[in-house]
Design a protein around this motif. Structure first.
Motif, PDB file in Angstrom:
ATOM      1  N   GLY A 186     -16.271 -70.730  79.423  1.00  0.00           N
ATOM      2  CA  GLY A 186     -16.145 -71.664  80.537  1.00  0.00           C
ATOM      3  C   GLY A 186     -16.548 -73.078  80.207  1.00  0.00           C
ATOM      4  O   GLY A 186     -16.374 -73.971  81.033  1.00  0.00           O
ATOM      5  N   HIS A 187     -17.057 -73.307  79.019  1.00  0.00           N
ATOM      6  CA  HIS A 187     -17.425 -74.658  78.599  1.00  0.00           C
ATOM      7  C   HIS A 187     -16.403 -75.171  77.584  1.00  0.00           C
ATOM      8  O   HIS A 187     -15.577 -74.422  77.062  1.00  0.00           O
ATOM      9  CB  HIS A 187     -18.837 -74.670  78.010  1.00  0.00           C
ATOM     10  CG  HIS A 187     -19.889 -74.389  79.033  1.00  0.00           C
ATOM     11  ND1 HIS A 187     -20.400 -75.361  79.864  1.00  0.00           N
ATOM     12  CD2 HIS A 187     -20.514 -73.234  79.382  1.00  0.00           C
ATOM     13  CE1 HIS A 187     -21.291 -74.824  80.681  1.00  0.00           C
ATOM     14  NE2 HIS A 187     -21.378 -73.531  80.409  1.00  0.00           N
ATOM     15  N   ASP A 188     -16.487 -76.442  77.295  1.00  0.00           N
ATOM     16  CA  ASP A 188     -15.502 -77.042  76.393  1.00  0.00           C
ATOM     17  C   ASP A 188     -15.616 -76.523  74.972  1.00  0.00           C
ATOM     18  O   ASP A 188     -14.622 -76.184  74.337  1.00  0.00           O
ATOM     19  CB  ASP A 188     -15.642 -78.570  76.397  1.00  0.00           C
ATOM     20  CG  ASP A 188     -15.092 -79.200  77.667  1.00  0.00           C
ATOM     21  OD1 ASP A 188     -14.388 -78.500  78.415  1.00  0.00           O
ATOM     22  OD2 ASP A 188     -15.375 -80.391  77.897  1.00  0.00           O
TER      23      ASP A 188
ATOM     24  N   GLY B  38     -14.054 -62.053  83.304  1.00  0.00           N
ATOM     25  CA  GLY B  38     -13.302 -63.240  83.665  1.00  0.00           C
ATOM     26  C   GLY B  38     -13.262 -63.482  85.158  1.00  0.00           C
ATOM     27  O   GLY B  38     -12.465 -64.284  85.633  1.00  0.00           O
ATOM     28  N   SER B  39     -14.124 -62.784  85.926  1.00  0.00           N
ATOM     29  CA  SER B  39     -14.023 -62.889  87.374  1.00  0.00           C
ATOM     30  C   SER B  39     -14.440 -64.233  87.913  1.00  0.00           C
ATOM     31  O   SER B  39     -13.935 -64.681  88.928  1.00  0.00           O
ATOM     32  CB  SER B  39     -14.869 -61.789  88.021  1.00  0.00           C
ATOM     33  OG  SER B  39     -16.227 -61.922  87.632  1.00  0.00           O
ATOM     34  N   ARG B  40     -15.408 -64.879  87.242  1.00  0.00           N
ATOM     35  CA  ARG B  40     -15.753 -66.233  87.633  1.00  0.00           C
ATOM     36  C   ARG B  40     -15.980 -67.058  86.392  1.00  0.00           C
ATOM     37  O   ARG B  40     -16.534 -66.571  85.411  1.00  0.00           O
ATOM     38  CB  ARG B  40     -17.012 -66.261  88.522  1.00  0.00           C
ATOM     39  CG  ARG B  40     -16.683 -66.344  89.991  1.00  0.00           C
ATOM     40  CD  ARG B  40     -17.898 -66.717  90.810  1.00  0.00           C
ATOM     41  NE  ARG B  40     -18.360 -68.068  90.539  1.00  0.00           N
ATOM     42  CZ  ARG B  40     -17.783 -69.160  91.030  1.00  0.00           C
ATOM     43  NH1 ARG B  40     -16.710 -69.064  91.776  1.00  0.00           N
ATOM     44  NH2 ARG B  40     -18.268 -70.354  90.762  1.00  0.00           N
ATOM     45  N   LEU B  41     -15.584 -68.301  86.456  1.00  0.00           N
ATOM     46  CA  LEU B  41     -15.661 -69.139  85.271  1.00  0.00           C
ATOM     47  C   LEU B  41     -17.072 -69.591  85.003  1.00  0.00           C
ATOM     48  O   LEU B  41     -17.572 -69.480  83.892  1.00  0.00           O
ATOM     49  CB  LEU B  41     -14.743 -70.353  85.448  1.00  0.00           C
ATOM     50  CG  LEU B  41     -14.327 -71.057  84.163  1.00  0.00           C
ATOM     51  CD1 LEU B  41     -13.655 -70.077  83.232  1.00  0.00           C
ATOM     52  CD2 LEU B  41     -13.408 -72.198  84.468  1.00  0.00           C
ATOM     53  N   PHE B  42     -17.752 -70.114  86.018  1.00  0.00           N
ATOM     54  CA  PHE B  42     -19.076 -70.682  85.795  1.00  0.00           C
ATOM     55  C   PHE B  42     -20.157 -69.644  86.061  1.00  0.00           C
ATOM     56  O   PHE B  42     -20.901 -69.723  87.025  1.00  0.00           O
ATOM     57  CB  PHE B  42     -19.284 -71.922  86.676  1.00  0.00           C
ATOM     58  CG  PHE B  42     -18.386 -73.045  86.288  1.00  0.00           C
ATOM     59  CD1 PHE B  42     -18.519 -73.652  85.059  1.00  0.00           C
ATOM     60  CD2 PHE B  42     -17.393 -73.484  87.132  1.00  0.00           C
ATOM     61  CE1 PHE B  42     -17.681 -74.689  84.683  1.00  0.00           C
ATOM     62  CE2 PHE B  42     -16.558 -74.522  86.765  1.00  0.00           C
ATOM     63  CZ  PHE B  42     -16.693 -75.122  85.543  1.00  0.00           C
ATOM     64  N   GLY B  43     -20.231 -68.650  85.224  1.00  0.00           N
ATOM     65  CA  GLY B  43     -21.273 -67.648  85.334  1.00  0.00           C
ATOM     66  C   GLY B  43     -22.388 -67.930  84.359  1.00  0.00           C
ATOM     67  O   GLY B  43     -22.377 -68.926  83.644  1.00  0.00           O
TER      68      GLY B  43
ATOM     69  N   TRP C 295     -16.229 -72.177  80.268  1.00  0.00           N
ATOM     70  CA  TRP C 295     -16.607 -71.655  81.446  1.00  0.00           C
ATOM     71  C   TRP C 295     -17.104 -70.317  80.891  1.00  0.00           C
ATOM     72  O   TRP C 295     -17.171 -70.415  79.659  1.00  0.00           O
ATOM     73  CB  TRP C 295     -15.208 -71.813  82.308  1.00  0.00           C
ATOM     74  CG  TRP C 295     -15.242 -72.905  82.781  1.00  0.00           C
ATOM     75  CD1 TRP C 295     -16.412 -73.068  82.774  1.00  0.00           C
ATOM     76  CD2 TRP C 295     -14.396 -73.938  83.246  1.00  0.00           C
ATOM     77  NE1 TRP C 295     -16.382 -74.138  83.238  1.00  0.00           N
ATOM     78  CE2 TRP C 295     -15.177 -74.670  83.511  1.00  0.00           C
ATOM     79  CE3 TRP C 295     -13.095 -74.352  83.509  1.00  0.00           C
ATOM     80  CZ2 TRP C 295     -14.780 -75.754  84.012  1.00  0.00           C
ATOM     81  CZ3 TRP C 295     -12.699 -75.388  83.969  1.00  0.00           C
ATOM     82  CH2 TRP C 295     -13.478 -76.096  84.228  1.00  0.00           C
TER      83      TRP C 295
ATOM     84  N   ASP D 227     -10.188 -70.358  87.785  1.00  0.00           N
ATOM     85  CA  ASP D 227     -11.426 -70.932  88.315  1.00  0.00           C
ATOM     86  C   ASP D 227     -11.708 -72.338  87.808  1.00  0.00           C
ATOM     87  O   ASP D 227     -12.729 -72.931  88.169  1.00  0.00           O
ATOM     88  CB  ASP D 227     -12.617 -70.037  87.963  1.00  0.00           C
ATOM     89  CG  ASP D 227     -12.645 -68.763  88.788  1.00  0.00           C
ATOM     90  OD1 ASP D 227     -12.183 -68.814  89.936  1.00  0.00           O
ATOM     91  OD2 ASP D 227     -13.119 -67.732  88.281  1.00  0.00           O
ATOM     92  N   ILE D 228     -10.844 -72.890  86.960  1.00  0.00           N
ATOM     93  CA  ILE D 228     -11.062 -74.265  86.503  1.00  0.00           C
ATOM     94  C   ILE D 228     -10.743 -75.215  87.639  1.00  0.00           C
ATOM     95  O   ILE D 228      -9.654 -75.157  88.221  1.00  0.00           O
ATOM     96  CB  ILE D 228     -10.188 -74.600  85.279  1.00  0.00           C
ATOM     97  CG1 ILE D 228     -10.460 -73.639  84.131  1.00  0.00           C
ATOM     98  CG2 ILE D 228     -10.451 -76.043  84.829  1.00  0.00           C
ATOM     99  CD1 ILE D 228      -9.577 -73.866  82.916  1.00  0.00           C
TER     100      ILE D 228
END
Length: 609
Positions: A122-124, A30-35, A25, A169-170
């Motif tokens: 935010g990604h694997d 770290g406020s949003r995962l998918f930025g 992500w 956020d996950i």
């Protein structure tokens, strides 16, 4: 080659295909995962977790469990023996060297972690050459979750808290993946959350909340008529209310390696559904252990759709597709504080069988006592007689066995097996030392010596190596004969290290199993030689895998400068570098007398600690 039997080639290709299947992500605050990440500015990642409007949510069970098994409360008559040796003494100069090495390992970790944080947050996984990312494990930030406890152990608290915040956020209710790999989800995600929660002394309750989310998702895979899990879980079918059945062809590792994490969930939450699921599998395994083609061991493929499970497969290994089933026996015993004797019984039932049919001494130029667990299969003669054929094929994945056997030797009073553990570990270190890159290959064939020491002194000679090469490569020639020039060509063109007759898979994908056993043996013995072995391994790996962004897998370790591959699995930060760090770190950090490390090296606190 034309002179090599086609069936050998087909067997290797088949094994490669099966193993490949098995292992198949970002804002800084770290406020949003998918930025936004590297790629088109201002766009969300096109392959982020998500499947339209379809979302997983827990449904009423189709096959409810009436009574749950409960955690055992029996206390063993004797406490579990200590695993770790006494803290080694060190001089001021030795401590200086150790701390310098520790700093180098931490620098390597920070380099890869920062590359992931900057380019693949935010990604694997980060792609360490291109700086891009990929999502092979549901798109739920596998590297982030897998690295949580490593961040804590390395003292990177600021990054740890950033990662913990990002985990909020996950969204485990959706993924682009068609099927969810239950095994990988349990060992990486569930294990990662649980270990971070316990190591941080339960100061971050959101970690247990996320663990519960993923555990409840996993439990829906057990909603089958026989309560065995659908190990490749078709989550969309579940959401639509379709009936599911455990599959007829299941890898034993994928069904047999869920016990630690599910048990820990019950220990922490008091909810027995998790332990019940794990214990049902254990009971099936113990019952079936007696009636397989090699009683004591389980075949690679089992039929989980049957009740009881059918164990009719004909291939046996401690390597890929089976490994952690055996690894978890002693570890489950430790996690429960010795309150359940079943794991010990199952270990005792398997280990001597494996030693008889799979364990072989290996011929080597240094005449060092080395052992490897090979593979075994059942064949039938023309008269219908059953035979067990052992193949002297060593896998990097099997290198965990040195640590497994060593720990079991101490906790189960099998002290003579400590020599076996040492020689297994030495075998894997040897595989590193024999290549020009200093890194061991994924799979290779070794030269087995006769199990009977009285019949075979296992002493090296070039003639004996060449005889083994002729037998292996010249199987289609009369009398297994090959001209000397042809033999030289094979050795040269195949870049065969002395003592190996084939390198079936030349890759190094940043695996931890060899350094895992080196770490375990160091803690078991306190012998500083293991620190020196670890350092040589680390230097070779760091030199050849480091990239601009992180660290990369290698395509061929028989080359001095292998080509880097644009892949860095999350276990590089979760396991490999963690084991290197623990070897050079404080002796009591993640003590084996307090913690059990799951197969992804996530420490779980023992019940007796």
């Amino acid at each position: 080659m034309a002179f090599r039997r086609i069936r050998v080639l087909l067997a290797v290709v088949g094994l490669w295909a099966l193993v490949s299947w098995y292992y198949n992500w970002h804002p800084p605050d770290g406020s949003r995962l998918f930025g936004p990440v590297r790629g088109p500015p201002g766009r969300f990642p096109p392959d982020s977790a998500g499947s339209g409007n379809l979302r997983w949510e827990k449904r009423p069970p189709q096959y409810p469990v009436k009574t749950f098994a409960t955690l055992p409360t029996h206390k063993p008559t004797k406490p579990i023996p200590r695993i770790q040796a006494a803290r080694p003494q060190e001089s001021a100069s030795e401590k200086e060297v150790r701390l310098r090495r520790l700093a180098s390992v931490k620098d390597s970790f920070k380099h890869s972690w920062n590359g992931y944080k900057k380019n693949a947050w935010g990604h694997d996984e980060i792609k360490p050459i291109s700086g891009q990312y990929k999502n092979p494990f549901g798109g739920w930030a596998a590297t982030l979750v897998d690295s949580l406890d490593s961040l804590w152990l390395l003292g990177m608290k600021e990054d740890f808290e950033l990662a913990v915040k990002a985990c909020d956020d996950i969204d485990f209710s959706t993924t682009e993946a068609r099927d969810i790999n239950i095994f990988e989800t349990v060992i990486r995600y569930l294990g990662g959350f649980l270990a971070a929660y316990e190591l941080s002394e339960k100061e971050y309750p959101s970690l247990l909340s996320k663990a519960t989310e993923i555990a409840d998702l996993v439990m829906t895979a057990f909603d089958t008529s026989n309560h065995m899990p659908v190990t490749r879980f078709p989550w969309r079918e579940y959401v639509r209310g379709q009936q599911r059945t455990a599959r007829g062809h299941v890898l034993i590792a994928e069904i047999g390696s869920l016990s630690l994490e599910l048990t820990k969930m019950s220990q922490l939450t008091g909810d027995m559904q998790y332990y019940d699921a794990a214990q049902r599998i254990a009971d099936e395994l113990e019952e079936g252990q007696k009636i397989t083609s090699i009683p004591g061991m389980w075949p690679v493929i089992v039929d989980a759709s049957r009740s009881p499970i059918k164990f009719s497969g004909d291939s046996f290994t401690l390597g890929g597709m089976a490994d952690s089933t055996y690894e978890y026996l002693g570890k489950q015993y430790l996690l429960l504080g010795g309150a359940l004797d079943q794991p010990r019984r199952m270990y005792d039932s398997f280990i001597d069988v494996a030693k008889k049919h799979l364990l072989r001494r290996a011929l080597n130029p240094d005449n060092t006592p080395l052992l490897f667990f090979g593979d075994a299969r059942i064949v039938y003669t023309s008269s219908g007689e059953k035979q067990i054929v052992t193949t002297p094929r060593a896998q990097h994945l099997t290198c965990f066995a040195g640590g497994m056997v060593g720990i079991a030797a101490k906790i189960f009073g099998r002290l003579t097996d400590l020599d076996v553990a040492e020689q297994l570990t030495e075998g894997c270190v040897w595989s590193y030392n024999q290549t020009v890159s200093g890194i061991g290959p994924e799979i290779f064939h070794f030269i087995p010596c006769d199990p009977d020491v009285a019949k075979d002194d296992c002493k090296w000679s070039d003639d004996r190596w060449k005889a083994a090469l002729r037998k292996y490569w010249g199987q289609n020639t009369k009398g297994n004969q090959l001209p000397d020039e042809q033999l030289k060509t094979i050795i040269s063109s195949s870049r065969l290290p002395r003592g190996m007759v084939d390198v079936d898979d030349r890759r190094y994908i940043l695996r931890p199993e060899a350094i895992e056993s080196v770490f375990m043996m160091y803690r078991l013995t306190g012998d500083s030689k293991y620190m020196d072995k670890a350092w040589a391994m680390f230097e070779a790996i760091e030199k050849r895998t480091r990239t601009k962004y992180a660290s990369a897998a290698l395509d061929d370790v028989t080359l001095n400068k292998p080509t880097q591959v644009d892949s860095m699995e999350s276990f590089w930060l979760a396991e490999t570098l963690k084991y290197f760090y623990l070897i050079f770190g404080d002796w009591e950090l993640a003590s084996l007398d307090e913690w059990v490390l799951n197969t992804e090296a996530h420490p779980l606190r023992r019940a007796d600690a």
